[in-house]
Motif scaffolding. Structure first.
Motif, PDB file in Angstrom:
ATOM      1  N   GLY A 278       0.852  -1.244   0.079  1.00 38.72           N
ATOM      2  CA  GLY A 278       0.041  -0.040   0.197  1.00 38.72           C
ATOM      3  C   GLY A 278       0.866   1.340   0.054  1.00 38.72           C
ATOM      4  N   TYR A 279       1.995   1.313   0.713  1.00 40.20           N
ATOM      5  CA  TYR A 279       2.689   2.501   0.692  1.00 40.20           C
ATOM      6  C   TYR A 279       3.391   2.678  -0.534  1.00 40.20           C
ATOM      7  N   ILE A 280       3.800   1.359  -1.365  1.00 42.63           N
ATOM      8  CA  ILE A 280       4.458   1.654  -2.596  1.00 42.63           C
ATOM      9  C   ILE A 280       3.318   2.188  -3.643  1.00 42.63           C
ATOM     10  N   ALA A 281       2.081   1.726  -3.632  1.00 43.45           N
ATOM     11  CA  ALA A 281       0.950   2.122  -4.394  1.00 43.45           C
ATOM     12  C   ALA A 281       0.772   3.783  -4.288  1.00 43.45           C
ATOM     13  N   LEU A 282       0.896   4.113  -2.942  1.00 40.06           N
ATOM     14  CA  LEU A 282       0.402   5.413  -2.700  1.00 40.06           C
ATOM     15  C   LEU A 282       1.541   6.519  -2.982  1.00 40.06           C
ATOM     16  N   TRP A 283       2.742   5.958  -2.901  1.00 41.10           N
ATOM     17  CA  TRP A 283       3.930   6.535  -3.309  1.00 41.10           C
ATOM     18  C   TRP A 283       3.869   6.743  -4.881  1.00 41.10           C
ATOM     19  N   TRP A 284       3.626   5.858  -5.666  1.00 36.61           N
ATOM     20  CA  TRP A 284       3.392   6.043  -6.943  1.00 36.61           C
ATOM     21  C   TRP A 284       2.276   6.787  -7.559  1.00 36.61           C
ATOM     22  N   ALA A 285       1.063   7.007  -6.725  1.00 34.64           N
ATOM     23  CA  ALA A 285      -0.171   7.324  -7.170  1.00 34.64           C
ATOM     24  C   ALA A 285      -0.322   8.915  -6.644  1.00 34.64           C
ATOM     25  N   LEU A 286       0.195   9.168  -5.644  1.00 38.51           N
ATOM     26  CA  LEU A 286       0.002  10.574  -5.130  1.00 38.51           C
ATOM     27  C   LEU A 286       0.852  11.516  -5.749  1.00 38.51           C
ATOM     28  N   PRO A 287       0.533  12.815  -6.141  1.00 40.12           N
ATOM     29  CA  PRO A 287       1.432  13.818  -6.653  1.00 40.12           C
ATOM     30  C   PRO A 287       2.202  14.442  -5.751  1.00 40.12           C
ATOM     31  N   ASP A 288       3.384  14.714  -6.195  1.00 39.51           N
ATOM     32  CA  ASP A 288       4.550  15.428  -5.097  1.00 39.51           C
ATOM     33  C   ASP A 288       4.429  17.101  -5.517  1.00 39.51           C
ATOM     34  N   ASP A 289       5.278  17.842  -4.953  1.00 41.78           N
ATOM     35  CA  ASP A 289       5.058  19.295  -5.019  1.00 41.78           C
ATOM     36  C   ASP A 289       6.242  19.739  -5.751  1.00 41.78           C
ATOM     37  N   SER A 290       6.687  19.026  -6.807  1.00 42.69           N
ATOM     38  CA  SER A 290       7.707  19.569  -7.729  1.00 42.69           C
ATOM     39  C   SER A 290       7.363  20.819  -8.444  1.00 42.69           C
ATOM     40  N   ALA A 291       5.885  20.806  -9.109  1.00 34.69           N
ATOM     41  CA  ALA A 291       5.390  21.795  -9.789  1.00 34.69           C
ATOM     42  C   ALA A 291       5.450  22.953  -8.961  1.00 34.69           C
TER      43      ALA A 291
END
Length: 460
Positions: free
Chosen positions: A80-93
């Motif tokens: 679940g942690y790996i899936a959320l790491w892949w799915a959630l956007p980061d603040d790079s923009a």
């Protein structure tokens, strides 16, 4: 009035400054309204059950019951942690926008700019890379030992892998996790390199990032070599390795010079194209603003106070464009409003009526702003050379934006223009071409000139 609230990803964004590894637990804490340390413990404790089970993988079938129990309990939190790491956007923009604004503060004349995020130390960054590498490796072993084994058991007549001894299947799972860890270690530093480049600190982590790339490549090659050795035996694996290295060396002798030449050519062409496009846009804007204002100022018998007002207005507009101090809060955001404001401004500036008809509406984007610039130049030419009988028609549909400017003047032939006159060539035709559209200037039925602008809204 009913207010419709559209969903936003802002509350689900992973922020680097509040994260230890990927920021997943911080997002869950924000959404569940619980302390972040509670979420981290709830995620970490089940995943830790898989760590003592990893040394049991070489004895896969002998310890299958213990392995199955440990990996099954650890799978929900780890995967679940790996899936959320892949799915959630980061603040790079957001970080890129803040960094660009801060780096341009000096030339924009801003007295103060919000301070961008303070980067963590290099040691903490490297520890974060190693932590994410361990999480990815252990999660891949858990996925292979649970989902992978279950999938193989569903195959008709499956005997896992015939050439391998029974207990060697666990070693294959361990090597698969080592491969995933190697790939993760090589890719994780890319985001930090981007952040350092945006914030003007390109020399902060290139050394550790290069070491991570080499370490990830070494892990990947080692795991691949051990897997081949496990499947086909040491002797044949050594022969295959030697043949592969020899073939890779010969191919590199051919491809590396080609790749370097093509890469340098692409970079040179991209740089030249960017400079040329910037020069063309600057020329078109100066022609539409400064040169047009100077032409108005040269009119005989003009009122001195009116000319000074026009000069001050042009100075403010030119300074705003040069320094680009930010988007104007009063600027229109819709195409219809922008066209109406444009024609009203030109009516006040030149003292001629501009009859405007607009069908449809659309958000104002960078491409439609280019069409507005070409429409402005065409309307200014009609006001200067025709005077009366100026009609502007804009048709905004789902497929394209079409704009027509028609006057009743003496007519105009573009082929008779001297080479040094760039108004029609760059401000209208060239601007539309760079935006992906077309522009044509032709005689209007019944006399005068018609300028047709067509901009497709869907581009490949």
């Amino acid at each position: 009035m009913v207010a419709v609230l559209l969903p936003s990803t802002a509350s689900w964004t992973r922020h680097r400054d509040e994260s230890l590894l990927a920021g997943v637990c911080a997002v869950l804490s924000r959404q569940l309204h619980v302390p972040v340390w509670v979420v981290r413990i709830a995620v970490l404790l089940p995943a830790l059950l898989a760590v003592p089970a990893l040394p049991l993988l070489p004895a896969f079938y002998a310890a299958w019951a213990e392995l199955r129990l440990a990996f099954t309990l650890a799978a929900p939190s780890a995967l679940g942690y790996i899936a959320l790491w892949w799915a959630l956007p980061d603040d790079s923009a957001l970080v890129r926008e803040q960094s660009m604004r801060a780096s341009a503060a000096a030339v924009r004349g801003l007295p103060s700019v919000a301070r961008v995020e303070r980067p963590p130390s290099v040691q903490r960054t490297v520890l974060r890379w190693l932590g994410l590498t361990a999480v990815a490796g252990i999660s891949s072993v858990i996925a292979l030992a649970t989902l992978g084994v279950d999938f193989l058991q569903l195959l008709p007549g499956a005997r896992f892998l015939d050439p391998i001894e029974v207990d060697s299947f666990g070693l294959l799972l361990l090597l698969g996790g080592l491969m995933c860890a190697g790939v993760t270690l090589g890719l994780v530093p890319l985001a930090d390199l981007d952040r350092d480049r945006w914030s003007g600190r390109p020399g902060r982590t290139p050394g550790p990032a290069l070491a991570a790339l080499l370490g990830g490549s070494a892990l990947l090659l080692l795991a691949t070599a051990l897997t081949v050795m496990l499947v086909v035996g040491p002797r044949l694996a050594f022969q295959l390795l030697a043949a592969t290295l020899a073939l890779a060396g010969m191919v590199a002798l051919l491809l590396v010079p080609w790749g370097r030449r093509l890469w340098s050519g692409v970079r040179e062409e991209a740089g030249e194209r960017a400079v040329l496009q910037h020069h063309q846009e600057t020329t078109a804007h100066l022609h539409d603003s400064v040169l047009q204002t100077l032409t108005v100022l040269q009119r005989p018998g003009a009122d001195a106070e009116e000319m000074r007002t026009l000069a001050r207005q042009q100075e403010r507009e030119l300074r705003r464009w040069l320094y680009r101090a930010g988007a104007d809060d009063d600027a229109p955001a819709e195409m219809r409003t922008a066209v109406e404001a444009l024609t009203a401004e030109l009516e006040d500036l030149h003292g001629h009526d501009v009859h405007t008809v607009i069908v449809g509406d659309a958000p104002l984007t960078e491409r439609t702003a280019a069409l507005l610039g070409a429409l402005r130049e065409a309307t200014v030419n009609a006001c200067r050379h025709a005077g009366e009988g100026i009609d502007v028609f804009v048709d905004i549909s789902e497929d394209a934006v079409e704009a027509f400017v028609r006057d009743r003047g003496p007519g105009f032939d573009p082929s008779t223009l001297p080479e040094d006159r760039l108004g029609v060539r760059e401000s209208i035709i060239g601007r539309m071409r760079r935006a992906g559209g077309t522009a044509s200037v032709r005689p209007a039925p019944g006399g005068g000139t018609e300028v047709a602008l067509v901009l497709p809204r869907r581009t490949r």
